[in-house]
Scaffold this motif. Structure first.
Motif, PDB file in Angstrom:
ATOM      1  N   GLU A 249      -3.853  -7.524  -2.132  1.00 25.41           N
ATOM      2  CA  GLU A 249      -3.515  -8.322  -3.390  1.00 25.41           C
ATOM      3  C   GLU A 249      -4.029  -9.392  -3.454  1.00 25.41           C
ATOM      4  O   GLU A 249      -4.449 -10.428  -4.673  1.00 25.41           O
ATOM      5  CB  GLU A 249      -2.005  -8.464  -3.463  1.00 25.41           C
ATOM      6  N   ASN A 250      -4.682 -10.001  -2.226  1.00 27.32           N
ATOM      7  CA  ASN A 250      -5.481 -11.099  -1.955  1.00 27.32           C
ATOM      8  C   ASN A 250      -6.952 -11.106  -2.100  1.00 27.32           C
ATOM      9  O   ASN A 250      -7.863 -11.974  -2.144  1.00 27.32           O
ATOM     10  CB  ASN A 250      -4.980 -12.285  -0.755  1.00 27.32           C
ATOM     11  N   GLY A 251      -7.458  -9.815  -2.126  1.00 29.02           N
ATOM     12  CA  GLY A 251      -8.689  -9.533  -2.408  1.00 29.02           C
ATOM     13  C   GLY A 251      -9.569  -9.239  -1.115  1.00 29.02           C
ATOM     14  O   GLY A 251     -10.911  -9.157  -0.980  1.00 29.02           O
ATOM     15  N   ASP A 252      -8.683  -9.336   0.065  1.00 26.70           N
ATOM     16  CA  ASP A 252      -9.229  -9.221   1.447  1.00 26.70           C
ATOM     17  C   ASP A 252      -9.584  -7.788   1.693  1.00 26.70           C
ATOM     18  O   ASP A 252      -8.752  -6.723   1.084  1.00 26.70           O
ATOM     19  CB  ASP A 252      -8.483  -9.994   2.425  1.00 26.70           C
ATOM     20  N   LEU A 253     -10.444  -7.646   2.588  1.00 20.23           N
ATOM     21  CA  LEU A 253     -10.857  -6.199   2.619  1.00 20.23           C
ATOM     22  C   LEU A 253      -9.558  -5.556   3.785  1.00 20.23           C
ATOM     23  O   LEU A 253      -9.355  -6.156   4.833  1.00 20.23           O
ATOM     24  CB  LEU A 253     -12.253  -5.999   3.224  1.00 20.23           C
ATOM     25  N   VAL A 254      -9.478  -4.051   3.781  1.00 20.82           N
ATOM     26  CA  VAL A 254      -8.420  -3.723   4.394  1.00 20.82           C
ATOM     27  C   VAL A 254      -9.138  -2.315   5.013  1.00 20.82           C
ATOM     28  O   VAL A 254      -9.715  -1.343   4.287  1.00 20.82           O
ATOM     29  CB  VAL A 254      -7.168  -3.363   3.566  1.00 20.82           C
ATOM     30  N   GLU A 255      -8.795  -1.948   6.322  1.00 24.91           N
ATOM     31  CA  GLU A 255      -9.067  -1.025   6.951  1.00 24.91           C
ATOM     32  C   GLU A 255      -7.787   0.010   7.126  1.00 24.91           C
ATOM     33  O   GLU A 255      -6.839  -0.472   7.698  1.00 24.91           O
ATOM     34  CB  GLU A 255      -9.730  -1.320   8.409  1.00 24.91           C
ATOM     35  N   LEU A 256      -8.029   1.303   6.889  1.00 25.16           N
ATOM     36  CA  LEU A 256      -6.749   2.181   6.940  1.00 25.16           C
ATOM     37  C   LEU A 256      -7.113   3.114   8.108  1.00 25.16           C
ATOM     38  O   LEU A 256      -8.175   3.833   8.137  1.00 25.16           O
ATOM     39  CB  LEU A 256      -6.326   2.871   5.679  1.00 25.16           C
ATOM     40  N   LYS A 257      -6.023   3.314   9.215  1.00 22.42           N
ATOM     41  CA  LYS A 257      -6.123   4.340  10.195  1.00 22.42           C
ATOM     42  C   LYS A 257      -4.796   4.887  10.349  1.00 22.42           C
ATOM     43  O   LYS A 257      -3.752   4.505  10.023  1.00 22.42           O
ATOM     44  CB  LYS A 257      -6.446   3.504  11.485  1.00 22.42           C
ATOM     45  N   THR A 258      -4.944   6.177  11.053  1.00 22.13           N
ATOM     46  CA  THR A 258      -3.800   6.839  11.479  1.00 22.13           C
ATOM     47  C   THR A 258      -4.016   7.034  12.965  1.00 22.13           C
ATOM     48  O   THR A 258      -4.885   7.010  13.471  1.00 22.13           O
ATOM     49  CB  THR A 258      -3.720   8.185  10.925  1.00 22.13           C
ATOM     50  N   GLN A 259      -2.973   7.021  13.711  1.00 17.19           N
ATOM     51  CA  GLN A 259      -2.797   7.034  14.918  1.00 17.19           C
ATOM     52  C   GLN A 259      -1.436   7.822  15.604  1.00 17.19           C
ATOM     53  O   GLN A 259      -0.542   7.460  14.780  1.00 17.19           O
ATOM     54  CB  GLN A 259      -2.607   5.544  15.633  1.00 17.19           C
TER      55      GLN A 259
END
Length: 352
Positions: free
Chosen positions: A217-227
């Protein structure tokens, strides 16, 4: 032909100077694999699932309708983005911030990991045009064989990561995930960054691009991972290193992790259970060694091609796990500049 070894001890020196990656462009790729400049069609993190109790997200749902990406994409999307940065006939090196190299982030990740992933073979080709060296990864025979031998279970587990992205991201900042539509790899959000890296042969400038899962929501980049289960045991040997390299190279600070069981159900989601910059402190590997190795490889490629007289000097760089060495060989490599790119920057026709 030149060769270098990959022993971690050979690269255990101070972390080379590496400028914080600076974003210089963003684009999305639609289902037709056409690019659109900006982040208007990027996906947004659906944060309501984070730390929610009683989760049971089925990562296998929709596998039958999965739409994988054509693997033979080369540098086409990145070349298309470069064309938008300059008028037709413009100076290639100038529109690329006077860079020395252009490539995908994934190739840099693979090269950097080599001292601690010595069983993972790779190969890439380098082609220089108007002062800029373009790098393109090539599939090795061993990689093609491993892909051909993938079991149905292997294919399903590969899909799990893409399904998790669908559960945890939305098309609109205030929207909810649409989890009934087919999961597709054909749509992407990409970021282009520039940076500078010191090498044994002098500093080099890099421009590279990588896919980003979503933005918050702040416009920052996000990486999504499963573990699987928890961040423990084998995670700290190699997987944590690859998570770090992927994020560090794009300046991503936030990783959202879905913890799954062996049946492919996510029961818990957390934001950055470890901070990206903390991964090297806990991992059974060393970031300085990764980047010293990367600097050595790229420095040698630059030196190999900078004194060539041909209009587009080229070479092939290959890592052979059986020999534990990287080979640099001058040769005439595949022309991976498409017609539109050649016309836009007035490049000579490719050599016959």
């Amino acid at each position: 032909m030149e060769q270098i070894g990959v022993s971690p001890k050979s690269y255990d020196a101070q972390f080379p100077s590496f400028a914080c990656p600076t974003p210089i462009g963003e684009y999305t790729i639609n289902e037709e694999r056409k690019i659109e400049i900006g982040r208007a069609k990027a996906r947004y993190l659906y944060s309501r699932l984070i730390d929610e109790k009683g989760l049971r997200l089925d990562l296998s749902d929709g596998f039958a309708t999965f739409q994988p990406k054509d693997s033979d994409q080369k540098l086409n999307a990145l070349l298309a983005w470069i064309c938008t940065q300059s008028p037709s006939g413009g100076r290639l090196k100038q529109c690329l911030h006077e860079t020395d190299f252009v490539c995908w982030r994934g190739l840099l990740t693979k090269i950097s990991a080599t001292p601690f992933s010595q069983n993972d073979d790779w190969s890439f080709i380098a082609r220089k045009a108007k002062g800029v060296i373009f790098l393109l990864e090539q599939e090795t025979e061993a990689q093609a064989l491993r892909k051909a031998k993938m079991s149905p279970r292997d294919h399903l587990m590969t899909y799990w990561g893409f399904k998790f992205e669908q559960y945890t991201s939305t098309r609109d900042i205030d929207g909810v995930p649409s989890t009934s539509e087919p999961v597709t790899q054909n749509e992407e959000f990409g970021v282009v960054v520039k940076t500078k890296l010191s090498t044994p042969n002098g500093p080099i400038r890099l421009v590279y691009s990588g896919e980003v899962d979503c933005i918050d929501e702040n416009g920052d980049l996000v990486e999504l991972k499963t573990q699987r289960q928890a961040l423990e045991g084998g995670f700290w040997r190699q997987k944590s290193m690859k998570w770090w390299l992927q994020s560090f190279l794009l300046g991503i600070k936030q990783i959202v992790v879905g913890f799954r069981d062996d049946e492919g159900y996510v029961h818990r989601i957390q934001v950055s259970p470890v901070v990206v910059n903390d991964l090297p402190r806990k991992g059974q590997w060393q970031g300085n060694i990764c980047f010293n190795f990367l600097a050595t490889v790229l420095g040698k490629v630059k030196t190999l091609l900078e004194n060539e007289n041909s209009s587009e000097p080229s070479c092939t760089i290959t890592y052979d796990p059986t020999k534990r060495s990287v080979t640099f060989e001058k040769n005439l490599v595949e022309d991976f500049f498409n017609t539109d790119f050649r016309h836009h920057f007035s490049l000579e026709p490719p050599p016959p």
